[in-house]
Scaffold this motif. Structure first.
Motif, PDB file in Angstrom:
ATOM      1  N   ASP A   1       0.851  -1.343   0.132  1.00 49.32           N
ATOM      2  CA  ASP A   1       0.029   0.111  -0.096  1.00 49.32           C
ATOM      3  C   ASP A   1       0.868   1.221  -0.104  1.00 49.32           C
ATOM      4  OD1 ASP A   1      -2.299  -1.513   0.065  1.00 49.32           O
ATOM      5  OD2 ASP A   1      -2.810  -1.517   2.278  1.00 49.32           O
ATOM      6  N   GLU A   2       2.158   1.247   0.808  1.00 47.75           N
ATOM      7  CA  GLU A   2       2.978   2.413   0.766  1.00 47.75           C
ATOM      8  C   GLU A   2       3.983   2.705  -0.314  1.00 47.75           C
ATOM      9  OE1 GLU A   2       2.277   4.693   2.897  1.00 47.75           O
ATOM     10  OE2 GLU A   2       0.897   3.920   4.271  1.00 47.75           O
ATOM     11  N   PHE A   3       4.204   1.488  -1.029  1.00 49.07           N
ATOM     12  CA  PHE A   3       5.220   1.584  -1.992  1.00 49.07           C
ATOM     13  C   PHE A   3       5.049   2.410  -3.154  1.00 49.07           C
ATOM     14  CE2 PHE A   3       7.702  -1.075  -5.334  1.00 49.07           C
ATOM     15  CZ  PHE A   3       8.746  -0.684  -4.753  1.00 49.07           C
ATOM     16  N   PRO A   4       3.760   2.618  -3.578  1.00 50.26           N
ATOM     17  CA  PRO A   4       3.721   3.641  -4.845  1.00 50.26           C
ATOM     18  C   PRO A   4       4.197   4.829  -4.417  1.00 50.26           C
ATOM     19  CG  PRO A   4       1.606   1.966  -4.939  1.00 50.26           C
ATOM     20  CD  PRO A   4       2.468   1.663  -3.495  1.00 50.26           C
ATOM     21  N   GLY A   5       3.806   5.354  -3.101  1.00 47.14           N
ATOM     22  CA  GLY A   5       4.317   6.684  -2.668  1.00 47.14           C
ATOM     23  C   GLY A   5       5.766   6.787  -2.693  1.00 47.14           C
ATOM     24  N   ALA A   6       6.369   5.673  -2.388  1.00 52.58           N
ATOM     25  CA  ALA A   6       7.878   5.879  -2.421  1.00 52.58           C
ATOM     26  C   ALA A   6       8.432   5.866  -3.924  1.00 52.58           C
ATOM     27  CB  ALA A   6       8.570   4.435  -1.842  1.00 52.58           C
ATOM     28  N   ILE A   7       7.944   5.339  -4.685  1.00 58.03           N
ATOM     29  CA  ILE A   7       8.076   5.384  -6.133  1.00 58.03           C
ATOM     30  C   ILE A   7       7.829   6.726  -6.548  1.00 58.03           C
ATOM     31  CG2 ILE A   7       7.753   4.664  -8.299  1.00 58.03           C
ATOM     32  CD1 ILE A   7       7.161   1.622  -7.166  1.00 58.03           C
ATOM     33  N   GLU A   8       6.941   7.549  -6.044  1.00 62.19           N
ATOM     34  CA  GLU A   8       6.474   8.808  -6.619  1.00 62.19           C
ATOM     35  C   GLU A   8       7.756   9.771  -5.974  1.00 62.19           C
ATOM     36  OE1 GLU A   8       4.203  10.096  -8.498  1.00 62.19           O
ATOM     37  OE2 GLU A   8       3.215   8.146  -8.823  1.00 62.19           O
ATOM     38  N   VAL A   9       8.185   9.227  -4.775  1.00 63.29           N
ATOM     39  CA  VAL A   9       9.338  10.324  -4.311  1.00 63.29           C
ATOM     40  C   VAL A   9      10.579  10.135  -5.200  1.00 63.29           C
ATOM     41  CG1 VAL A   9      11.052  10.733  -2.360  1.00 63.29           C
ATOM     42  CG2 VAL A   9       8.425  10.272  -1.968  1.00 63.29           C
ATOM     43  N   ILE A  10      10.906   8.708  -5.603  1.00 63.16           N
ATOM     44  CA  ILE A  10      12.097   8.820  -6.575  1.00 63.16           C
ATOM     45  C   ILE A  10      11.798   9.315  -7.945  1.00 63.16           C
ATOM     46  CG2 ILE A  10      13.367   6.932  -7.495  1.00 63.16           C
ATOM     47  CD1 ILE A  10      12.739   5.135  -5.502  1.00 63.16           C
TER      48      ILE A  10
ATOM     49  N   ASP B   1      20.274   9.224  -3.259  1.00 63.12           N
ATOM     50  CA  ASP B   1      19.630  10.448  -2.460  1.00 63.12           C
ATOM     51  C   ASP B   1      18.270  10.162  -2.363  1.00 63.12           C
ATOM     52  OD1 ASP B   1      22.609  11.346  -2.147  1.00 63.12           O
ATOM     53  OD2 ASP B   1      22.160  12.865  -3.693  1.00 63.12           O
ATOM     54  N   CYS B   2      17.600   9.626  -3.304  1.00 56.79           N
ATOM     55  CA  CYS B   2      16.260   9.562  -3.207  1.00 56.79           C
ATOM     56  C   CYS B   2      15.810   8.405  -2.163  1.00 56.79           C
ATOM     57  CB  CYS B   2      15.786   9.109  -4.505  1.00 56.79           C
ATOM     58  SG  CYS B   2      15.657  10.393  -5.729  1.00 56.79           S
ATOM     59  N   PHE B   3      16.738   7.469  -2.117  1.00 58.81           N
ATOM     60  CA  PHE B   3      16.563   6.298  -1.412  1.00 58.81           C
ATOM     61  C   PHE B   3      16.558   6.723   0.158  1.00 58.81           C
ATOM     62  CE2 PHE B   3      17.263   2.488  -4.105  1.00 58.81           C
ATOM     63  CZ  PHE B   3      16.407   2.757  -4.856  1.00 58.81           C
ATOM     64  N   ARG B   4      17.923   7.584   0.060  1.00 62.88           N
ATOM     65  CA  ARG B   4      18.117   8.245   1.508  1.00 62.88           C
ATOM     66  C   ARG B   4      16.841   9.105   2.039  1.00 62.88           C
ATOM     67  NH1 ARG B   4      23.318   9.006  -1.043  1.00 62.88           N
ATOM     68  NH2 ARG B   4      24.575   7.496  -0.087  1.00 62.88           N
ATOM     69  N   ILE B   5      15.963   9.810   1.214  1.00 57.35           N
ATOM     70  CA  ILE B   5      15.086  10.699   1.524  1.00 57.35           C
ATOM     71  C   ILE B   5      13.961   9.712   2.136  1.00 57.35           C
ATOM     72  CG2 ILE B   5      13.231  12.081   0.839  1.00 57.35           C
ATOM     73  CD1 ILE B   5      15.193  13.087  -1.051  1.00 57.35           C
ATOM     74  N   ILE B   6      13.679   8.529   1.397  1.00 56.71           N
ATOM     75  CA  ILE B   6      12.484   7.798   1.795  1.00 56.71           C
ATOM     76  C   ILE B   6      13.097   7.028   3.216  1.00 56.71           C
ATOM     77  CG2 ILE B   6      11.203   5.414   1.075  1.00 56.71           C
ATOM     78  CD1 ILE B   6      11.791   6.372  -1.923  1.00 56.71           C
ATOM     79  N   ALA B   7      14.290   6.733   3.232  1.00 61.19           N
ATOM     80  CA  ALA B   7      14.770   6.091   4.420  1.00 61.19           C
ATOM     81  C   ALA B   7      14.544   6.753   5.514  1.00 61.19           C
ATOM     82  CB  ALA B   7      16.125   5.534   4.301  1.00 61.19           C
ATOM     83  N   SER B   8      14.648   8.100   5.323  1.00 57.37           N
ATOM     84  CA  SER B   8      14.298   8.993   6.668  1.00 57.37           C
ATOM     85  C   SER B   8      13.092   9.450   6.748  1.00 57.37           C
ATOM     86  CB  SER B   8      15.281  10.185   6.399  1.00 57.37           C
ATOM     87  OG  SER B   8      15.008  11.029   5.307  1.00 57.37           O
TER      88      SER B   8
ATOM     89  N   PRO C   1       6.294  -0.133   6.720  1.00 62.06           N
ATOM     90  CA  PRO C   1       7.524  -0.699   6.702  1.00 62.06           C
ATOM     91  C   PRO C   1       8.399  -0.229   5.590  1.00 62.06           C
ATOM     92  CG  PRO C   1       5.969  -2.245   5.837  1.00 62.06           C
ATOM     93  CD  PRO C   1       5.099  -1.041   6.104  1.00 62.06           C
ATOM     94  N   VAL C   2       8.012   0.722   4.662  1.00 65.75           N
ATOM     95  CA  VAL C   2       9.023   0.979   3.601  1.00 65.75           C
ATOM     96  C   VAL C   2       9.940   1.559   3.959  1.00 65.75           C
ATOM     97  CG1 VAL C   2       8.747   2.631   1.371  1.00 65.75           C
ATOM     98  CG2 VAL C   2       6.726   1.275   2.104  1.00 65.75           C
ATOM     99  N   ARG C   3      10.072   2.521   4.957  1.00 69.64           N
ATOM    100  CA  ARG C   3      11.201   3.384   5.539  1.00 69.64           C
ATOM    101  C   ARG C   3      12.294   2.370   5.961  1.00 69.64           C
ATOM    102  NH1 ARG C   3       9.759   7.230  10.299  1.00 69.64           N
ATOM    103  NH2 ARG C   3       9.257   5.097  11.246  1.00 69.64           N
ATOM    104  N   SER C   4      11.810   1.286   6.812  1.00 76.57           N
ATOM    105  CA  SER C   4      12.856   0.456   7.403  1.00 76.57           C
ATOM    106  C   SER C   4      13.556  -0.280   6.134  1.00 76.57           C
ATOM    107  CB  SER C   4      12.345  -0.396   8.108  1.00 76.57           C
ATOM    108  OG  SER C   4      11.181  -1.422   7.654  1.00 76.57           O
ATOM    109  N   GLU C   5      12.757  -0.845   5.176  1.00 77.35           N
ATOM    110  CA  GLU C   5      13.522  -1.408   4.133  1.00 77.35           C
ATOM    111  C   GLU C   5      14.342  -0.726   3.282  1.00 77.35           C
ATOM    112  OE1 GLU C   5      13.000  -4.748   3.781  1.00 77.35           O
ATOM    113  OE2 GLU C   5      11.579  -5.343   5.007  1.00 77.35           O
ATOM    114  N   PHE C   6      13.906   0.679   3.106  1.00 72.75           N
ATOM    115  CA  PHE C   6      15.049   1.480   2.056  1.00 72.75           C
ATOM    116  C   PHE C   6      16.180   1.754   2.979  1.00 72.75           C
ATOM    117  CE2 PHE C   6      11.522   1.806  -0.664  1.00 72.75           C
ATOM    118  CZ  PHE C   6      11.967   2.220  -1.945  1.00 72.75           C
ATOM    119  N   ARG C   7      15.838   1.900   4.369  1.00 75.50           N
ATOM    120  CA  ARG C   7      17.060   2.030   5.510  1.00 75.50           C
ATOM    121  C   ARG C   7      18.142   0.998   5.221  1.00 75.50           C
ATOM    122  NH1 ARG C   7      14.877   2.248  10.082  1.00 75.50           N
ATOM    123  NH2 ARG C   7      14.019   4.462   9.913  1.00 75.50           N
TER     124      ARG C   7
END
Length: 324
Positions: free
Chosen positions: A151-160, A172-179, A184-190
């Protein structure tokens, strides 16, 4: 008499095993999935041609077809206990989980023996406590976490996509999502960012990402990132198409759930009605029902009825669950 009950129980288990072996593939859709995969042989060249065409609708359809293939392939992969624990978001080790399961099962068996006094029933309860409830809870936590991630993954792709269009590197886009992303998207990208910090390339880190979250969306995301890292290309456009497909799949899933809600409510009422009626009769006229619990033939009838009820609930569940 006890031997007769054990024989009937073993016959019931054998019948259930035969049903699972011969009927379950048709109810679960495995046969249909195999037919779809056979029909897809020779299709990648056509989808590649559609991808080269400049029509966005054809590109989106090609991505959707690829997602379906990856999803079918992921369903066939066997998940180990360590992977299930990690995918559930738990920090336990395999040894700790097994030790906890054994301890919980022994506790359940002891409590049942204290209340009931029957060693056979206590052993059955202990087996359920060791093998049944912990595994069910682990599967429940795993599925809930994966659904929340999807459910949260499409929002992370939009950030990228926005970051790439603004000129930021993918890392750098991955670091933005990780922070700043949602769990659980944040922990996986971290974890991806931490993997890069210890020397892994972006492609290798994303490959490990697919092992932790075995869903088609992540697998296709990994393919896109690896292709972009090796051969270049318009990453923002490809991720835009992927994000659109994921959102369309989410909308369709919501529509299917809304359309099947009435069938699920009916199945719940039908499944609970025998227990409600039996409980009402037991409390109003206990002598009418006690014969089922005090005689051998009554216990056999209860066992057979529970077996058929389980089969009926299983069939209803397969009828109202639609494969997306």
């Amino acid at each position: 008499m006890d031997r007769q009950i054990i024989v009937v129980a073993l016959i019931g288990v054998a019948v259930a095993g035969l049903m699972y072996a011969f009927v379950y593939p048709y109810l679960s859709g495995d046969i249909k999935a195999q037919k779809r995969q056979a029909a897809l042989v020779g299709g990648p060249s056509d989808r590649a041609a559609n991808t080269r065409v400049g029509d966005p609708a054809k590109r989106r359809k090609a991505i959707a077809d690829s997602l379906k293939e990856v999803e079918d392939r992921n369903k066939k992969q066997r998940v180990t206990l360590e992977q299930s624990i990690a995918q559930a978001g738990l920090t336990w080790s395999k040894t700790a989980f097994l030790a906890g399961s054994v301890g919980f099962g022994l506790l359940v068996g002891f409590l049942v023996f204290v209340v009931n006094g029957d060693m056979l029933v206590a052993l059955g309860a202990a087996a359920v406590g060791i093998f049944g409830l912990p595994n069910w809870m682990l599967s429940f936590l795993r599925k809930r976490r994966i659904m929340k991630f999807v459910d949260e993954f499409p929002g992370a792709i939009e950030v990228i996509i926005r970051g790439v269009k603004a000129g930021l590197p993918v890392a750098d886009c991955f670091r933005i999502i990780a922070s700043e992303g949602q769990e659980p998207v944040r922990s996986e990208f971290r974890r991806i960012v931490e993997s890069q910090a210890i020397g892994l390339s972006l492609g290798e880190a994303v490959d490990r990402f697919t092992e932790r979250v075995p869903v088609a969306e992540v697998s296709f995301f990994s393919i896109v990132i690896n292709i972009q890292q090796k051969s270049g290309g318009n990453l923002s456009e490809t991720l835009s198409n992927l994000s659109g497909v994921l959102r369309d799949r989410k909308k369709m899933k919501g529509k299917v759930q809304a359309m099947s809600s009435e069938a699920k409510a009916s199945a719940g009422i039908i499944g609970s009605l025998p227990f409600l009626v039996g409980g009402a009769v037991f409390f109003t006229t206990p002598s009418y029902m006690m014969i089922l619990f005090t005689t051998t033939i009554g216990k056999i009838i209860i066992g057979v009825c529970l077996l058929w009820m389980a089969m009926g609930v299983f069939i209803m569940r397969k009828m109202i669950n639609f494969d997306m």
